[in-house]
Design an enzyme around this catalytic site. Structure first.
Site, PDB file in Angstrom:
ATOM      1  N   TRP A 106       7.261  44.796  37.980  1.00 34.85           N
ATOM      2  CA  TRP A 106       8.428  44.156  38.473  1.00 34.85           C
ATOM      3  C   TRP A 106       9.512  45.618  39.137  1.00 34.85           C
ATOM      4  O   TRP A 106       9.965  45.236  40.111  1.00 34.85           O
ATOM      5  CB  TRP A 106       9.051  43.580  37.248  1.00 34.85           C
ATOM      6  CG  TRP A 106       8.270  42.337  37.023  1.00 34.85           C
ATOM      7  CD1 TRP A 106       7.544  42.083  35.781  1.00 34.85           C
ATOM      8  CD2 TRP A 106       8.045  41.157  37.775  1.00 34.85           C
ATOM      9  NE1 TRP A 106       7.032  40.757  35.808  1.00 34.85           N
ATOM     10  CE2 TRP A 106       6.990  40.140  36.967  1.00 34.85           C
ATOM     11  CE3 TRP A 106       8.408  41.109  39.030  1.00 34.85           C
ATOM     12  CZ2 TRP A 106       6.727  39.165  37.744  1.00 34.85           C
ATOM     13  CZ3 TRP A 106       7.880  39.720  39.573  1.00 34.85           C
ATOM     14  CH2 TRP A 106       7.025  38.793  39.012  1.00 34.85           C
ATOM     15  N   ASP A 146      16.915  45.665  35.264  1.00 36.37           N
ATOM     16  CA  ASP A 146      16.319  44.340  35.156  1.00 36.37           C
ATOM     17  C   ASP A 146      15.908  44.074  33.689  1.00 36.37           C
ATOM     18  O   ASP A 146      14.854  44.685  33.400  1.00 36.37           O
ATOM     19  CB  ASP A 146      15.365  44.653  36.162  1.00 36.37           C
ATOM     20  CG  ASP A 146      14.452  43.108  36.179  1.00 36.37           C
ATOM     21  OD1 ASP A 146      14.782  42.236  35.373  1.00 36.37           O
ATOM     22  OD2 ASP A 146      13.384  43.234  36.574  1.00 36.37           O
ATOM     23  N   LYS A 186      12.704  33.625  30.286  1.00 37.98           N
ATOM     24  CA  LYS A 186      12.001  34.454  29.167  1.00 37.98           C
ATOM     25  C   LYS A 186      12.741  34.225  27.896  1.00 37.98           C
ATOM     26  O   LYS A 186      12.268  33.650  26.641  1.00 37.98           O
ATOM     27  CB  LYS A 186      11.663  35.747  29.806  1.00 37.98           C
ATOM     28  CG  LYS A 186      11.002  35.766  30.802  1.00 37.98           C
ATOM     29  CD  LYS A 186      10.707  37.398  31.396  1.00 37.98           C
ATOM     30  CE  LYS A 186      10.181  37.391  32.752  1.00 37.98           C
ATOM     31  NZ  LYS A 186       8.748  36.855  32.792  1.00 37.98           N
TER      32      LYS A 186
END
Length: 360
Positions: free
Chosen positions: A102, A172, A196
């Site tokens: 990511w 992030d 999540k």
């Protein structure tokens, strides 16, 4: 229905209490005769829902008035673009630390808008993935910000410290937000896709220090302009109202169940149990340096890849869902976010023990 535990990395399981409340309120929210998703985001009822959600998140994370809390479209990937569009000046540069898939994608997105430097990359040594030590990072003197991902969902790498820089730190936190206590004041921007630890997919949370707003490029889409969204209370256009409502329920559930400190203790326990079993097994192994193992996403390999399909088939039959590892890593992955009870990890370990005995 027999007991099922969902280990999906995202969209991930939500707390059962939250899902049950949402189910009860789905058609007739608080006696209004319609669903919350059918109500105007401009109406008094929904504005109260939105305000309560924001305040609950501020309470949980101890977010001061120096920060705006934004509920935005586009998930985490949308923020990959929003960050440079808002705070990377034309002709400027930013530093990106890559410790998995990511953060690599965030770097690639930022490179569309200017000079985004690879300040550090992750690596593998003796079969273990690891994070480049901070003292080896190649940080730029004139960087507008430093971006990193505290927890990498795919690769199972998690920082055990907050980097100290003299530049705004952008994080992030899609897969670790609300899982452990942090000092928000050490960051310029924290963002997270909701799917999540917060709620359903499509929603993103951006916690932005106010002195970083008002610098967006002229070409920045208005829905990604932090200042415009802050002035409009995240309602410049119709927000993802149902996702915002569900996030608010999750925040209240967290407060009711001891807050982030209680979640951190439980997450530590769950991870220690699972890693301990893996480390003491001759059938399974983990490929991440011990110091940087993720509490949220536990990847593991079987001793023989030929058994992977059977493991997945039998684990699903046992009510243990979504254990297949990411295609770029292989093997298995158990995502054990806040909503996953210790009971679920115990059930997974019990299954892994039985499977190893039968197939060892």
């Amino acid at each position: 229905m027999s007991k099922v535990f969902n280990f999906c990395a995202g969209p991930a399981m939500l707390p059962a209490d939250v899902m049950q409340q949402a189910q009860q309120e789905y058609v007739n929210w608080h006696g209004k005769g319609c669903s919350i998703m059918e109500m105007s985001h401009r109406g008094a009822d929904y504005i109260q829902v939105a305000q309560e959600a924001e305040q609950a998140l501020r309470d949980l994370m101890n977010i001061s008035d120096e920060y705006a809390v934004l509920f935005m479209h586009g998930g985490g990937r949308g923020q990959f673009a929003a960050v440079p569009l808002n705070i990377l000046p034309e002709g400027g540069q930013a530093d990106y630390v890559v410790n998995g898939s990511w953060s690599k994608s965030a770097l690639a997105e930022a490179q569309k808008y200017g000079q985004a430097n690879l300040a550090a990359d992750y690596y593998s040594e003796d079969g273990k993935r690891s994070i480049t030590p901070f003292e080896q990072w190649q940080l730029s003197k004139d960087a507008a910000y430093v971006h990193y991902c505290p927890n990498e969902t795919v690769d199972g790498l998690e920082f055990d410290y907050i980097p100290q820089t003299d530049k705004p730190l952008v994080a992030d936190m899609s897969s670790c937000i609300l899982s452990r206590e942090i000092d928000v004041n050490k960051f310029g921007i924290i963002y997270a896709g909701a799917q999540k630890n917060i709620g359903p997919s499509g929603l993103a949370i951006a916690i932005v220090r106010k002195d970083l707003m008002g610098k967006a490029r002229q070409a920045t889409p208005s829905i990604y302009d932090y200042q415009i969204q802050a002035k409009a209370d995240s309602m410049y256009n119709t927000p993802p109202t149902y996702a915002w409502y569900l996030a608010g329920l999750v925040f209240k559930w967290l407060k009711t169940n001891g807050g982030i400190s209680a979640m951190e203790a439980q997450n530590k326990l769950k991870a220690e149990k699972l890693y301990s079993y893996i480390d003491n097994s001759e059938f399974y192994h983990n490929q991440v340096e011990t110091r940087y193992r993720s509490r949220m996403n536990v990847p593991f390999m079987l001793k023989d890849d030929a058994l992977n399909s059977l493991f997945l088939q039998q684990s699903e039959a046992a009510g243990l869902l979504a254990l297949k590892g990411h295609r770029s890593v292989g093997g298995m992955r158990a995502s054990i976010y806040n909503a996953m009870p210790v009971e679920g990890v115990d059930a997974l370990i019990e299954f892994m023990q039985t499977f190893a005995v039968k197939n060892g």
